[in-house]
Scaffold this motif. Structure first.
Motif, PDB file in Angstrom:
ATOM      1  N   ALA A 148       1.302   4.367  -2.887  1.00  0.00           N
ATOM      2  CA  ALA A 148       1.146   5.567  -2.676  1.00  0.00           C
ATOM      3  C   ALA A 148       2.330   6.239  -3.323  1.00  0.00           C
ATOM      4  O   ALA A 148       2.242   7.317  -3.836  1.00  0.00           O
ATOM      5  CB  ALA A 148       0.888   5.864  -1.232  1.00  0.00           C
ATOM      6  N   TYR A 149       3.456   5.751  -3.146  1.00  0.00           N
ATOM      7  CA  TYR A 149       4.774   6.259  -3.575  1.00  0.00           C
ATOM      8  C   TYR A 149       4.895   6.449  -5.010  1.00  0.00           C
ATOM      9  O   TYR A 149       5.016   7.511  -5.822  1.00  0.00           O
ATOM     10  CB  TYR A 149       6.014   5.428  -3.199  1.00  0.00           C
ATOM     11  N   LEU A 209       7.743   7.240   1.794  1.00  0.00           N
ATOM     12  CA  LEU A 209       6.696   6.514   1.359  1.00  0.00           C
ATOM     13  C   LEU A 209       7.379   5.198   0.740  1.00  0.00           C
ATOM     14  O   LEU A 209       7.099   3.947   0.713  1.00  0.00           O
ATOM     15  CB  LEU A 209       5.651   6.992   0.166  1.00  0.00           C
ATOM     16  N   THR A 218       7.605  11.981   0.326  1.00  0.00           N
ATOM     17  CA  THR A 218       7.646  11.040  -0.914  1.00  0.00           C
ATOM     18  C   THR A 218       8.575   9.839  -0.713  1.00  0.00           C
ATOM     19  O   THR A 218       8.420   8.614  -0.794  1.00  0.00           O
ATOM     20  CB  THR A 218       7.684  11.801  -2.167  1.00  0.00           C
ATOM     21  N   GLU A 277       2.412   6.692  -7.136  1.00  0.00           N
ATOM     22  CA  GLU A 277       1.405   7.824  -7.503  1.00  0.00           C
ATOM     23  C   GLU A 277       2.121   9.440  -7.541  1.00  0.00           C
ATOM     24  O   GLU A 277       1.824  10.102  -8.283  1.00  0.00           O
ATOM     25  CB  GLU A 277       0.001   7.959  -6.830  1.00  0.00           C
ATOM     26  N   LYS A 278       3.078   9.665  -6.465  1.00  0.00           N
ATOM     27  CA  LYS A 278       3.832  10.582  -6.519  1.00  0.00           C
ATOM     28  C   LYS A 278       5.071  10.726  -7.060  1.00  0.00           C
ATOM     29  O   LYS A 278       5.832  11.618  -7.312  1.00  0.00           O
ATOM     30  CB  LYS A 278       3.912  10.942  -4.906  1.00  0.00           C
ATOM     31  N   GLU A 293       0.839  -1.090  -0.050  1.00  0.00           N
ATOM     32  CA  GLU A 293      -0.044   0.007  -0.001  1.00  0.00           C
ATOM     33  C   GLU A 293       1.053   1.217   0.043  1.00  0.00           C
ATOM     34  O   GLU A 293       0.419   2.175  -0.690  1.00  0.00           O
ATOM     35  CB  GLU A 293      -0.847  -0.059   1.335  1.00  0.00           C
TER      36      GLU A 293
END
Length: 93
Positions: free
Chosen positions: A19-20, A81, A78, A22-23, A15
């Motif tokens: 999330a990482y 993550l 970031t 996405e950035k 998860e």
């Protein structure tokens, strides 16, 4: 001169790694970087070391841009993550 980095990842938290991801592109772009190629489907050609769960090849305009990306304090969340999501090794070539 263009610089490349190789990132190897061993999954810890899918998860957090999602999330990482996405950035990641925007974070790299802040310093002129981009993902040249990434894969979780690896094939051993040689050696006995365990294969990582994933590998990414990053490209930057130069070595200074790569260092600026990893050192950028505004990207600390970031990068956190990424390290929460996977054990990583990033080597600048």
């Amino acid at each position: 001169m263009t610089a490349h980095a190789v990132a190897t990842l061993k999954m810890k938290n899918p998860e957090a790694l999602a999330a990482y991801r996405e950035k990641a592109s925007a974070a790299l772009a802040r310093h002129g970087g981009a993902v040249l190629q990434a894969s979780t489907e690896l094939t051993r050609l040689e050696g006995d070391q365990p294969l990582p769960d994933g590998v990414a090849i990053l490209t930057f305009p130069d070595r200074q841009a790569a260092q600026a990306w990893i050192d950028d304090p505004s990207l600390a969340d970031t990068h956190a993550l990424r390290t929460k999501g996977a054990e990583t090794l990033i080597a600048l070539l």
